[in-house]
Design a protein around this motif. Sequence first.
Motif, PDB file in Angstrom:
ATOM      1  N   ASP A  12      38.595  34.936  33.920  1.00  0.00           N
ATOM      2  CA  ASP A  12      38.701  36.082  33.023  1.00  0.00           C
ATOM      3  C   ASP A  12      38.437  35.665  31.585  1.00  0.00           C
ATOM      4  OD1 ASP A  12      42.385  36.240  32.795  1.00  0.00           O
ATOM      5  OD2 ASP A  12      40.976  34.586  32.529  1.00  0.00           O
ATOM      6  N   ILE A  13      38.270  36.664  30.736  1.00  0.00           N
ATOM      7  CA  ILE A  13      38.090  36.408  29.313  1.00  0.00           C
ATOM      8  C   ILE A  13      38.566  37.622  28.537  1.00  0.00           C
ATOM      9  CG2 ILE A  13      35.683  37.243  29.264  1.00  0.00           C
ATOM     10  CD1 ILE A  13      35.123  34.930  27.248  1.00  0.00           C
ATOM     11  N   ARG A  14      39.225  37.387  27.439  1.00  0.00           N
ATOM     12  CA  ARG A  14      39.689  38.466  26.582  1.00  0.00           C
ATOM     13  C   ARG A  14      38.632  38.791  25.537  1.00  0.00           C
ATOM     14  NH1 ARG A  14      46.231  37.424  26.009  1.00  0.00           N
ATOM     15  NH2 ARG A  14      46.544  36.827  28.183  1.00  0.00           N
ATOM     16  N   SER A  15      38.719  39.960  24.983  1.00  0.00           N
ATOM     17  CA  SER A  15      37.663  40.419  24.076  1.00  0.00           C
ATOM     18  C   SER A  15      37.624  39.649  22.762  1.00  0.00           C
ATOM     19  CB  SER A  15      37.813  41.915  23.797  1.00  0.00           C
ATOM     20  OG  SER A  15      39.055  42.179  23.188  1.00  0.00           O
ATOM     21  N   ASN A  16      38.696  38.900  22.451  1.00  0.00           N
ATOM     22  CA  ASN A  16      38.695  38.130  21.208  1.00  0.00           C
ATOM     23  C   ASN A  16      38.116  36.722  21.393  1.00  0.00           C
ATOM     24  OD1 ASN A  16      40.742  37.034  22.694  1.00  0.00           O
ATOM     25  ND2 ASN A  16      42.287  37.098  21.075  1.00  0.00           N
ATOM     26  N   ALA A  32      34.864  49.444  23.860  1.00  0.00           N
ATOM     27  CA  ALA A  32      36.308  49.354  23.641  1.00  0.00           C
ATOM     28  C   ALA A  32      37.019  48.522  24.697  1.00  0.00           C
ATOM     29  CB  ALA A  32      36.918  50.755  23.597  1.00  0.00           C
ATOM     30  N   SER A  33      36.287  48.013  25.670  1.00  0.00           N
ATOM     31  CA  SER A  33      36.927  47.217  26.723  1.00  0.00           C
ATOM     32  C   SER A  33      37.567  45.959  26.135  1.00  0.00           C
ATOM     33  CB  SER A  33      35.902  46.837  27.793  1.00  0.00           C
ATOM     34  OG  SER A  33      35.498  47.987  28.501  1.00  0.00           O
ATOM     35  N   ASP A  34      38.790  45.675  26.612  1.00  0.00           N
ATOM     36  CA  ASP A  34      39.592  44.603  26.030  1.00  0.00           C
ATOM     37  C   ASP A  34      39.596  43.312  26.830  1.00  0.00           C
ATOM     38  OD1 ASP A  34      41.904  47.166  25.238  1.00  0.00           O
ATOM     39  OD2 ASP A  34      40.698  46.041  23.800  1.00  0.00           O
ATOM     40  N   TYR A  35      39.208  43.431  28.070  1.00  0.00           N
ATOM     41  CA  TYR A  35      39.439  42.308  28.984  1.00  0.00           C
ATOM     42  C   TYR A  35      38.383  42.382  30.060  1.00  0.00           C
ATOM     43  CZ  TYR A  35      42.367  39.601  32.373  1.00  0.00           C
ATOM     44  OH  TYR A  35      42.872  38.694  33.265  1.00  0.00           O
ATOM     45  N   PHE A  36      37.962  41.208  30.527  1.00  0.00           N
ATOM     46  CA  PHE A  36      36.872  41.157  31.497  1.00  0.00           C
ATOM     47  C   PHE A  36      37.203  40.120  32.565  1.00  0.00           C
ATOM     48  CE2 PHE A  36      34.063  43.619  28.821  1.00  0.00           C
ATOM     49  CZ  PHE A  36      34.568  43.371  27.554  1.00  0.00           C
ATOM     50  N   ILE A  37      36.819  40.437  33.784  1.00  0.00           N
ATOM     51  CA  ILE A  37      37.085  39.535  34.906  1.00  0.00           C
ATOM     52  C   ILE A  37      35.822  39.420  35.751  1.00  0.00           C
ATOM     53  CG2 ILE A  37      38.475  39.167  36.999  1.00  0.00           C
ATOM     54  CD1 ILE A  37      40.688  40.817  35.803  1.00  0.00           C
ATOM     55  N   TRP A  38      35.596  38.224  36.280  1.00  0.00           N
ATOM     56  CA  TRP A  38      34.588  38.040  37.317  1.00  0.00           C
ATOM     57  C   TRP A  38      35.304  37.871  38.652  1.00  0.00           C
ATOM     58  CZ3 TRP A  38      29.465  38.650  37.368  1.00  0.00           C
ATOM     59  CH2 TRP A  38      28.770  38.661  36.142  1.00  0.00           C
ATOM     60  N   TYR A  39      34.794  38.611  39.642  1.00  0.00           N
ATOM     61  CA  TYR A  39      35.318  38.512  40.998  1.00  0.00           C
ATOM     62  C   TYR A  39      34.213  38.015  41.934  1.00  0.00           C
ATOM     63  CZ  TYR A  39      39.424  41.398  39.814  1.00  0.00           C
ATOM     64  OH  TYR A  39      40.596  41.884  39.278  1.00  0.00           O
ATOM     65  N   CYS A  85      41.728  48.353  48.966  1.00  0.00           N
ATOM     66  CA  CYS A  85      42.924  48.601  48.168  1.00  0.00           C
ATOM     67  C   CYS A  85      43.216  47.337  47.364  1.00  0.00           C
ATOM     68  CB  CYS A  85      44.096  48.920  49.091  1.00  0.00           C
ATOM     69  SG  CYS A  85      45.685  49.055  48.266  1.00  0.00           S
ATOM     70  N   ALA A  86      43.690  47.500  46.149  1.00  0.00           N
ATOM     71  CA  ALA A  86      44.076  46.356  45.323  1.00  0.00           C
ATOM     72  C   ALA A  86      45.382  46.678  44.616  1.00  0.00           C
ATOM     73  CB  ALA A  86      42.988  46.039  44.301  1.00  0.00           C
ATOM     74  N   SER A  87      46.160  45.646  44.317  1.00  0.00           N
ATOM     75  CA  SER A  87      47.355  45.859  43.518  1.00  0.00           C
ATOM     76  C   SER A  87      47.374  44.860  42.371  1.00  0.00           C
ATOM     77  CB  SER A  87      48.630  45.756  44.366  1.00  0.00           C
ATOM     78  OG  SER A  87      48.887  44.432  44.791  1.00  0.00           O
ATOM     79  N   SER A  88      48.165  45.183  41.375  1.00  0.00           N
ATOM     80  CA  SER A  88      48.229  44.380  40.164  1.00  0.00           C
ATOM     81  C   SER A  88      49.678  44.323  39.715  1.00  0.00           C
ATOM     82  CB  SER A  88      47.338  45.029  39.095  1.00  0.00           C
ATOM     83  OG  SER A  88      47.188  44.213  37.980  1.00  0.00           O
ATOM     84  N   PRO A  89      50.113  43.182  39.161  1.00  0.00           N
ATOM     85  CA  PRO A  89      51.546  42.981  38.911  1.00  0.00           C
ATOM     86  C   PRO A  89      52.218  44.023  38.024  1.00  0.00           C
ATOM     87  CG  PRO A  89      50.381  40.903  38.714  1.00  0.00           C
ATOM     88  CD  PRO A  89      49.338  41.958  38.861  1.00  0.00           C
ATOM     89  N   THR A  90      51.587  44.345  36.909  1.00  0.00           N
ATOM     90  CA  THR A  90      52.228  45.280  35.993  1.00  0.00           C
ATOM     91  C   THR A  90      51.168  46.203  35.420  1.00  0.00           C
ATOM     92  OG1 THR A  90      51.880  44.054  33.949  1.00  0.00           O
ATOM     93  CG2 THR A  90      53.773  43.414  35.290  1.00  0.00           C
ATOM     94  N   GLY A  91      51.596  47.078  34.573  1.00  0.00           N
ATOM     95  CA  GLY A  91      50.647  47.967  33.930  1.00  0.00           C
ATOM     96  C   GLY A  91      50.079  47.397  32.652  1.00  0.00           C
ATOM     97  N   THR A  92      50.342  46.138  32.394  1.00  0.00           N
ATOM     98  CA  THR A  92      49.816  45.563  31.156  1.00  0.00           C
ATOM     99  C   THR A  92      48.361  45.169  31.325  1.00  0.00           C
ATOM    100  OG1 THR A  92      50.596  43.362  31.771  1.00  0.00           O
ATOM    101  CG2 THR A  92      52.087  44.728  30.472  1.00  0.00           C
ATOM    102  N   LEU A  93      47.742  44.816  30.248  1.00  0.00           N
ATOM    103  CA  LEU A  93      46.291  44.675  30.216  1.00  0.00           C
ATOM    104  C   LEU A  93      45.788  43.473  30.991  1.00  0.00           C
ATOM    105  CD1 LEU A  93      43.569  45.587  29.130  1.00  0.00           C
ATOM    106  CD2 LEU A  93      44.069  44.303  27.041  1.00  0.00           C
ATOM    107  N   TYR A  94      46.384  42.323  30.769  1.00  0.00           N
ATOM    108  CA  TYR A  94      45.754  41.086  31.236  1.00  0.00           C
ATOM    109  C   TYR A  94      46.195  40.706  32.636  1.00  0.00           C
ATOM    110  CZ  TYR A  94      44.662  41.053  26.329  1.00  0.00           C
ATOM    111  OH  TYR A  94      44.230  41.418  25.081  1.00  0.00           O
ATOM    112  N   ASN A  95      45.881  41.574  33.569  1.00  0.00           N
ATOM    113  CA  ASN A  95      46.245  41.341  34.965  1.00  0.00           C
ATOM    114  C   ASN A  95      45.036  41.489  35.871  1.00  0.00           C
ATOM    115  OD1 ASN A  95      49.592  42.811  35.117  1.00  0.00           O
ATOM    116  ND2 ASN A  95      48.889  40.813  34.467  1.00  0.00           N
ATOM    117  N   GLU A  96      44.839  40.512  36.729  1.00  0.00           N
ATOM    118  CA  GLU A  96      43.796  40.643  37.734  1.00  0.00           C
ATOM    119  C   GLU A  96      44.280  41.563  38.846  1.00  0.00           C
ATOM    120  OE1 GLU A  96      44.644  36.329  39.199  1.00  0.00           O
ATOM    121  OE2 GLU A  96      43.663  37.373  40.872  1.00  0.00           O
TER     122      GLU A  96
END
Lengths: 115, 113
Positions: free
Chosen positions: B49-53, B29-36, A92-103
């Motif tokens: 992380d890195i943004r698509s721009n 179309a992916s906007d954002y990328f993360i390594w875990y 299970c994972a959670s994320s702070p908000t529904g915005t894009l830039y959230n791990e």
Amino acid sequence: GAGVSQSPSNKVTEKGKDVELRCDPISGHTALYWYRQRLGQGLEFLIYFQGNSAPDKSGLPSDRFSAERTGESVSTLTIQRTQQEDSAVYLCASSPTGTLYNEQFFGPGTRLTVL
Amino acid sequence: GESVGLHLPTLSVQEGDNSIINCAYSNSASDYFIWYKQESGKGPQFIIDIRSNMDKRQGQRVTVLLNKTVKHLSLQIAATQPGDSAVYFCAEILNTGGFKTIFGAGTRLFVKA
């Protein structure tokens, strides 16, 4: 603060029984995800909750799988009539908000073994 | 497509060497990328992380490179240490109304002392 917690940490069940897995997300996180991870394999998306929106259930593998979330708190993943192929770690994972830039912040997982 | 049921590729490196882990993502179309990073018996943890721009971002000992032309992401780890041994996943996030995360298959990194 506390991270994502999951219970039980381990569950052994017999084929055909139902199981319920619990996830407590980080307080205030609006997004919650369930994944399945088979031994030595990658993450398989199951379901995604975001606030009060209808959940994205597109990853659920069969109608034996269902999940509920109460508001922005606890979620339970239910597997009915378990099969041996359901054996996996459920993350299970959670994320702070529904915005894009959230791990995503992951819990330790529940290891399910179906005998 | 989504990562389902794939056995993990493995990368073995000598302690002190640099590691490069690659990932091909699926959606232009992916906007954002993360390594875990996922250590044995634990859930994945955010690394960088890195943004698509952007095409490059550096952290402490880690660098992520993004090539949108070929939909390729890489993670570079400098001076690899035994504690870096883990499974590494890339994740792409796209806006589908909500924000959907798709994980790559993962790469297992072994660091030899």
